[in-house]
Design a protein around this motif. Structure first.
Motif, short mmCIF file in Angstrom:
data_model
loop_
_atom_site.label_atom_id
_atom_site.label_comp_id
_atom_site.label_asym_id
_atom_site.label_seq_id
_atom_site.Cartn_x
_atom_site.Cartn_y
_atom_site.Cartn_z
N UNK A 373 -5.26 -1.96 11.10
CA UNK A 373 -5.00 -0.65 10.51
C UNK A 373 -3.86 0.08 11.21
N UNK A 374 -3.87 0.11 12.53
CA UNK A 374 -2.79 0.74 13.29
C UNK A 374 -1.95 -0.37 13.90
N UNK A 375 -0.69 -0.43 13.51
CA UNK A 375 0.20 -1.52 13.87
C UNK A 375 1.25 -1.09 14.89
N UNK A 376 1.50 -1.96 15.87
CA UNK A 376 2.72 -1.86 16.66
C UNK A 376 3.76 -2.66 15.90
N UNK A 377 4.68 -1.96 15.23
CA UNK A 377 5.59 -2.59 14.29
C UNK A 377 6.59 -3.53 14.93
N UNK A 378 7.19 -4.34 14.10
CA UNK A 378 8.14 -5.36 14.55
C UNK A 378 9.31 -4.75 15.31
N UNK A 379 9.96 -5.58 16.10
CA UNK A 379 11.10 -5.13 16.91
C UNK A 379 12.15 -4.48 16.01
N UNK A 380 12.64 -3.33 16.44
CA UNK A 380 13.43 -2.46 15.56
C UNK A 380 14.80 -2.15 16.15
N UNK A 402 -1.76 -10.55 17.61
CA UNK A 402 -0.54 -11.00 16.96
C UNK A 402 -0.83 -11.48 15.54
N UNK A 403 -1.98 -12.10 15.37
CA UNK A 403 -2.33 -12.70 14.08
C UNK A 403 -2.43 -11.68 12.96
N UNK A 404 -2.54 -10.39 13.28
CA UNK A 404 -2.65 -9.35 12.25
C UNK A 404 -1.34 -8.57 12.05
N UNK A 405 -0.27 -8.98 12.70
CA UNK A 405 1.03 -8.32 12.53
C UNK A 405 1.51 -8.45 11.09
N UNK A 406 2.07 -7.37 10.55
CA UNK A 406 2.53 -7.40 9.16
C UNK A 406 3.97 -7.89 9.03
N UNK A 407 4.48 -8.55 10.05
CA UNK A 407 5.72 -9.28 9.92
C UNK A 407 6.98 -8.46 10.11
N UNK A 454 0.34 -15.94 7.50
CA UNK A 454 -0.19 -14.58 7.44
C UNK A 454 0.83 -13.58 7.97
N UNK A 455 1.40 -13.87 9.14
CA UNK A 455 2.36 -12.95 9.76
C UNK A 455 3.61 -12.81 8.90
N UNK A 459 -0.26 -11.01 5.54
CA UNK A 459 -0.75 -9.77 6.16
C UNK A 459 -0.14 -8.54 5.49
N UNK A 460 1.17 -8.59 5.25
CA UNK A 460 1.82 -7.46 4.57
C UNK A 460 1.32 -7.33 3.14
N UNK A 461 1.15 -8.43 2.46
CA UNK A 461 0.67 -8.41 1.08
C UNK A 461 -0.70 -7.74 0.99
N UNK A 462 -1.56 -7.99 1.99
CA UNK A 462 -2.90 -7.42 1.98
C UNK A 462 -2.93 -5.99 2.52
N UNK A 463 -2.01 -5.66 3.40
CA UNK A 463 -2.00 -4.36 4.08
C UNK A 463 -1.51 -3.24 3.17
N UNK A 464 -0.44 -3.53 2.43
CA UNK A 464 0.11 -2.55 1.51
C UNK A 464 -0.56 -2.68 0.13
N UNK A 465 -0.30 -1.74 -0.74
CA UNK A 465 -0.88 -1.76 -2.08
C UNK A 465 0.17 -2.11 -3.13
N UNK A 466 1.09 -2.97 -2.80
CA UNK A 466 2.20 -3.25 -3.70
C UNK A 466 1.76 -3.90 -5.00
N UNK A 467 0.70 -4.69 -4.98
CA UNK A 467 0.25 -5.38 -6.20
C UNK A 467 -0.21 -4.40 -7.26
N UNK A 468 -0.58 -3.18 -6.86
CA UNK A 468 -1.04 -2.18 -7.82
C UNK A 468 0.10 -1.38 -8.43
N UNK A 469 1.33 -1.61 -7.91
CA UNK A 469 2.45 -0.77 -8.33
C UNK A 469 3.25 -1.43 -9.45
#
Length: 469
Positions: A373-380, A402-407, A454-455, A459-469
């Motif tokens: 739910x709360x992510x330390x986002x990818x290197x920026x 690491x396995x739950x990182x949204x890439x 997943x990474x 993970x991103x596909x499941x984390x965001x709600x893009x499929x509903x848009x």
């Protein structure tokens, strides 16, 4: 000796090669934060030449050219495009060990099939070859996107934006979802009350709302928040030096807003209180809609006043800052979490000294309601290079999952930047491959390959709600 940029680029072991080629390489791309201009996607333009698609707006390249002694007229000035490209080609050989050297040649190879190194001796042929291809129907903006297996793009948009181009893209049934992201930084920036008042006056028109109080200001902005949601938005974004979490009362914010409307100069304390209040309300709206909120923290911007005066902001004069992050970040997240109104959140860090801070802070507010739910986002930004990515991946591995990182994401203004996802995936697979071959992880390719996929995508596909848009 390995060949430069061959099929096993950045992959040092047989296990890494297998993880990348069998599991990572073909995953679709979800680019949930970038700065691509939606009008160019909507109009499906062809770029005039290689400079137009590659150098215009790319402050990474501009910084390198300045460091190499290139005059500003060849960077942001009015010199002919081919001459600008020639100056970039003369700079590239001097970017050895800078990620630009990798990205430049990766992009030439992936988009144009060019294996030659870019240098003065090859510049003319490369420019002419790429420019000719860019005129063809196979190199329109939309083809540049679909050619890299992109599934979702989230642009970065001000609350005042009409979103007309996003609407056109959707009406065209373009196979890639191009969705807006709500970026209200200007709406809370009270450092210059004259500028903020001009913004509020524009908001009144766009939101068809008279703004004569703080309550009506929030009402107008929330109307825009609703409008963005109606147009497919499900993410917000903020670019801040640090999160603001000052104590304030409602009456204080009302008084501060009245001073803003009178164009009075605010004290530092007043500015901190107002920004804290605005961030809190934005976060409440995001929670109400189930959006993902993103916070990009730690940049110190427009360091060169002369550069800002001459060529403006976002032109390569920004750097890593050393702001104190922990206390305010904790207060901000806790205020929301205490009332169970903390939505899915991604925190991006620009100062590598704060990596472990960010990774452990994110872990404080996971509540089991959703994985990661709360992510330390990818290197920026300055950290989205090999060393920065490895440090971020190690920090999240050591302090979280690491396995739950949204890439990865591009955070880019260039349509040629999607190979940065490939770059990240190769680094990720090499890291895991090393651990397996060293006996630090079990030799379970099937399970590790699942984690890689997943990474990179799921993970991103499941984390965001893009499929509903």
């Amino acid at each position: 000796m390995k060949n430069f940029l061959d099929q096993d680029f950045l992959l040092q072991t047989d296990t890494a090669k297998r993880l990348y080629h069998d599991y990572a390489a073909d995953m679709p791309i979800i680019d949930y934060h970038c700065h691509l201009p939606p009008d160019q996607i909507a109009n499906d333009i062809n770029f005039d030449n290689l400079t137009a698609v590659w150098l215009n707006g790319d402050h990474y390249k501009w910084r390198a050219m300045r460091a190499n002694g290139v005059d500003e007229s060849y960077i942001t000035g009015n010199k002919p495009d081919k001459e600008k490209f020639e100056q970039w080609a003369a700079t590239v050989p001097y970017t050895l060990r800078n990620p630009l050297y990798h990205w430049t040649h990766l992009e030439l190879q992936r988009y144009f099939g060019i294996d030659s190194r870019l240098m003065p001796g090859t510049a003319n042929d490369i420019y002419n070859d790429c420019t000719a291809k860019l005129q063809s129907p196979d190199y329109t903006v939309r083809k540049l996107i679909t050619g890299r297996n992109v599934e979702v793009i989230c642009t970065t948009d001000d609350p005042l934006d009409s979103l007309e181009y996003h609407q056109k893209i959707k009406q065209d049934n373009f196979g890639v979802k191009v969705l807006p992201a709500f970026r209200p930084d200007k709406a809370m920036n009270c450092d210059d009350t004259k500028v903020l008042n001009a913004y509020i006056n524009q908001l009144e028109i766009v939101a068809d709302t008279v703004v004569n109080s703080f309550e009506s200001y929030l009402h107008a902005l929330k109307k825009r928040h609703h409008y963005f949601a109606a147009n497919g938005c499900c993410v917000s974004d903020h670019g801040l030096e640090r999160l603001h979490a000052d104590e304030y009362t409602d009456s204080e914010i009302v008084a501060i807003f009245n001073k803003i409307r009178q164009e009075q100069v605010l004290t530092p304390v007043e500015r901190g209180k107002f920004k804290s209040a605005m961030l809190y309300h934005f976060a409440l709206w995001d929670h109400e809609k189930g959006w993902v909120q993103q916070y990009h923290l730690g940049a110190i911007r427009n360091n060169s006043s002369r550069g800002l005066r001459q060529v403006g902001p976002d032109t390569g004069r920004d750097s890593i800052g050393d702001f104190s992050q922990a206390r305010n970040l904790s207060k901000f997240l806790d205020r929301l979490d205490a009332d169970d109104r903390l939505t899915k959140t991604i925190i991006y860090n620009l100062n590598p000294a704060d990596n472990e801070l960010m990774a452990t802070m994110a872990g404080n507010f996971n509540d089991g309601s959703i994985a990661g739910k709360i992510q330390f986002g990818s290197a920026w930004w300055f950290l989205d290079q090999k060393d920065g990515m490895i440090k971020q991946l190690n920090a999240i591995s050591n302090m979280g999952l690491l396995s739950r990182l949204v890439g990865m994401l591009t955070d880019s203004r260039s349509f040629l930047s999607f190979p940065r996802h490939e770059y990240f995936r190769r680094i990720l697979c090499n890291l895991l491959g090393d651990d397996i071959e060293n006996g630090e992880l079990p030799n379970d390719i099937q399970w590790t390959g699942k984690i890689v996929q997943d990474i990179c995508y799921f993970n991103a596909k499941n984390y965001f709600d893009f499929d509903k848009k």
